[in-house]
Design an enzyme around this catalytic site. Structure first.
Site, PDB file in Angstrom:
ATOM      1  CD  GLU A 196      32.569  88.440  50.967  1.00  0.00           C
ATOM      2  OE1 GLU A 196      31.922  89.493  51.058  1.00  0.00           O
ATOM      3  OE2 GLU A 196      32.037  87.310  51.024  1.00  0.00           O
ATOM      4  CD  GLU A 319      32.607  84.815  54.527  1.00  0.00           C
ATOM      5  OE1 GLU A 319      31.489  85.239  54.178  1.00  0.00           O
ATOM      6  OE2 GLU A 319      33.559  85.555  54.865  1.00  0.00           O
TER       7      GLU A 319
HETATM    8  O1  AHR Z   1      29.340  85.940  56.887  1.00  0.00           O
HETATM    9  C1  AHR Z   1      28.827  87.225  56.795  1.00  0.00           C
HETATM   10  C2  AHR Z   1      29.532  88.074  55.770  1.00  0.00           C
HETATM   11  O2  AHR Z   1      29.325  87.538  54.500  1.00  0.00           O
HETATM   12  C3  AHR Z   1      31.029  88.153  55.878  1.00  0.00           C
HETATM   13  O3  AHR Z   1      31.443  89.119  56.768  1.00  0.00           O
HETATM   14  C4  AHR Z   1      31.441  88.523  54.489  1.00  0.00           C
HETATM   15  O4  AHR Z   1      32.722  88.040  54.162  1.00  0.00           O
HETATM   16  C5  AHR Z   1      30.357  87.931  53.623  1.00  0.00           C
HETATM   17  O5  AHR Z   1      29.862  88.838  52.715  1.00  0.00           O
END
Ligand code: AHR
Length: 515
Positions: A196, A319
């Site tokens: 991110e 994710e």
């Molecule tokens: O999964 C939780 C968080 O969500 C992670 O650390 C981040 O990459 C995302 O914003």
């Protein structure tokens, strides 16, 4: 019989075979030898140093009364092996860009602590580090996916990490690894170059990150990446299509293997709603966000196609999952939430979406494995429970590395307050033994739906099936009632003359096996 009667008789005869109730769903399968394989890596997981994921989730320490192997709880290892997790991403997430791997190797007494600035501000003792993680992956028979620190690290630090875990000859890093008790390298293939980067990874502009990526990726490998590292660029936040555009345009293909995408099923980042006591409106909005994954992938892939016609770069959704308010009374920074039938709907529909895009989506990671967000397992002291999401992954694992059977789906709507969503989600594949598997999800909160599938093109004699369903959408497994939701044998289908007709109860997931 006059002409009109004749037409009437013809229409009647025709209708009895093909016209279904207006509310029914129909699926037309289009088997093709050229169809892509559903990469098993779509079933990847994610373990971040966040809340009770690593410490108290995976890692209880060698001296714990909880049965463990090198400090990792045995019940969790067993449960994850049973769903064949193909890869595990670590150590973050946002944590990855604060993590300095050298702090987590060598004698425990020499390891510095680290303050987990993103997640609860707690101080960690670095007792779970590189060796623990990579040995755990060996125990799980899963591929490690290491997320490198680009935001607050250095090129040298990441290049050293690659050397430390992968170099088998003599080198300062390989020697250090051996000193720390590991002779043979682990041979890690999957590497994330930051996480991110548009947010917690450094709030960067895509152009800036693309250049930084090129620099980091260059020093992770050699001239032609002979080591075969699979380097993944930190990807877009949901619908940030410009991010993907800039990365695809500015990063040469010999430096990149995958571009990531993060998308959570969230109602509203400012008001995420409860994990269990949600309303139907909240369920509907969560599912809208979840199904949006299809449009997201389609649009990101269209951009990738523009710069990469031969599909050399994969889309890696590293994710995904549902994100709600934390369980009452728990640390807001720990992201601990229960897992209900709503989560089963998210998992079932999302995996179907990934399958149907498996020509480009080659890897994905559910966030997260244990005690965080849409977890497959929750722990409390010695107890561990498996969630509805776990059971979906178990039912769906038959699709891992199977060949996709493309399909056209015509579905009724699930309507609420004048808004509508497709009620049925589906995907199908054929495995190496020739067995056909079809996954069907009915997200409608009230109505059962019948799905009719013409399979006459496939040589199937018989079907068996499993279902995950429950009385209420809010139902879940708890420490008091750990088996409240479990997959069961399912018989509410007919298979006649090559046509399969399945009646799906409201908010249920069915996986059928045909052979
Ligand atoms: O999964 C939780 C968080 O969500 C992670 O650390 C981040 O990459 C995302 O914003």
């Amino acid at each position: 019989m006059n002409k009109l009667q004749l037409i009437g008789a013809f229409v009647m005869a025709f209708c009895s075979v093909t016209v279904l109730n207006a509310q029914d769903a129909t699926i037309t399968v289009k088997p093709s030898e050229d169809a892509p394989t559903i990469s098993k890596h779509i079933y990847g997981h994610f373990a971040e140093h966040l809340g009770r994921s690593i410490y108290d989730g995976f890692y209880v320490g060698e001296d714990s009364p909880i049965p463990n192997t090198d400090g990792v709880r045995n019940d969790l290892i067993e449960a994850l092996k049973a769903i064949k997790i193909p890869n595990l991403r670590w150590p973050g997430g946002c944590f990855a860009d604060t993590y300095h791997w050298k702090d987590g190797i060598g004698p425990q007494e020499d390891r510095p602590t680290i303050v987990n600035t993103w997640w609860g501000g707690v101080t960690e003792d670095n007792s779970f580090g590189t060796h623990n993680f990579l040995n755990l992956c060996e125990a799980l028979d899963t591929e490690p996916y290491l997320a490198g620190n680009v935001g607050s690290g250095t090129v040298k630090e990441l290049a050293d990490w690659v050397q430390y875990v992968n170099h088998d000859g003599t080198s300062p890093m390989a020697d250090l690894r051996k000193e720390n008790g590991r002779e043979k390298s682990w041979g890690v293939t999957y590497w994330g170059v930051g996480n991110e980067m548009w947010g917690c990874g450094g709030n960067m502009e895509p152009e800036f990150y693309a250049n930084l990526y090129r620099q980091y990726a260059t020093f992770m490998g050699s001239w032609n990446n002979e080591a075969g590292l699979y380097r993944i660029a930190s990807g877009a936040n949901s619908a940030d299509y410009n991010w993907t555009e800039v990365l695809m345009k500015n990063i040469p293909k010999n430096l990149i293997d995958g571009v990531a995408l993060h998308h959570y099923s969230v109602i509203d980042w400012g008001a995420k709603g409860p994990d269990v006591t949600f309303s139907e409106e909240q369920y509907f909005t969560t599912m809208k966000s979840s199904l949006f994954m299809d449009e997201l992938i389609t649009k990101h892939v269209a951009i990738m196609d523009k710069y990469d016609k031969n599909k050399e770069v994969d889309l890696v959704v590293d994710e995904w999952g549902g994100w709600y308010e934390v369980q009452e009374g728990t640390n807001p920074g720990f992201l601990y939430q229960q897992n209900t039938m709503r989560d089963a709907m998210i998992a079932g529909t999302t995996l179907n979406i990934f399958h149907n895009h498996s020509d480009r989506v080659k890897m994905a990671n559910l966030a997260q494995t244990v005690n965080v967000l849409q977890a497959v397992a929750l722990t409390k002291g010695e107890q561990m429970i498996l969630t509805p999401t776990y059971h979906i992954l178990k039912m769906y694992m038959v699709h891992q590395d199977a060949q996709l059977i493309p399909m056209d789906l015509d579905t009724p709507d699930y309507e609420l307050n004048g808004d509508k969503l497709p009620a049925i989600s589906a995907s199908a594949s054929k495995d190496a033994e020739g067995k056909t598997h079809i996954s069907l999800v009915n997200i409608d909160a009230h109505k059962e739906n019948t799905v009719s599938i013409d399979l006459s093109e496939l040589d199937i004699k018989d079907f068996s099936a499993e279902i995950l369903a429950s009385e209420k959408l809010q139902d879940h497994n708890s420490f008091e009632d750990p088996k409240h939701i479990m997959p069961e044998g399912f018989k509410d289908f007919k298979f006649k003359k090559g046509v399969l007709e399945v009646t799906l109860p409201a908010f249920s997931v069915v996986v059928l096996e045909g052979k």
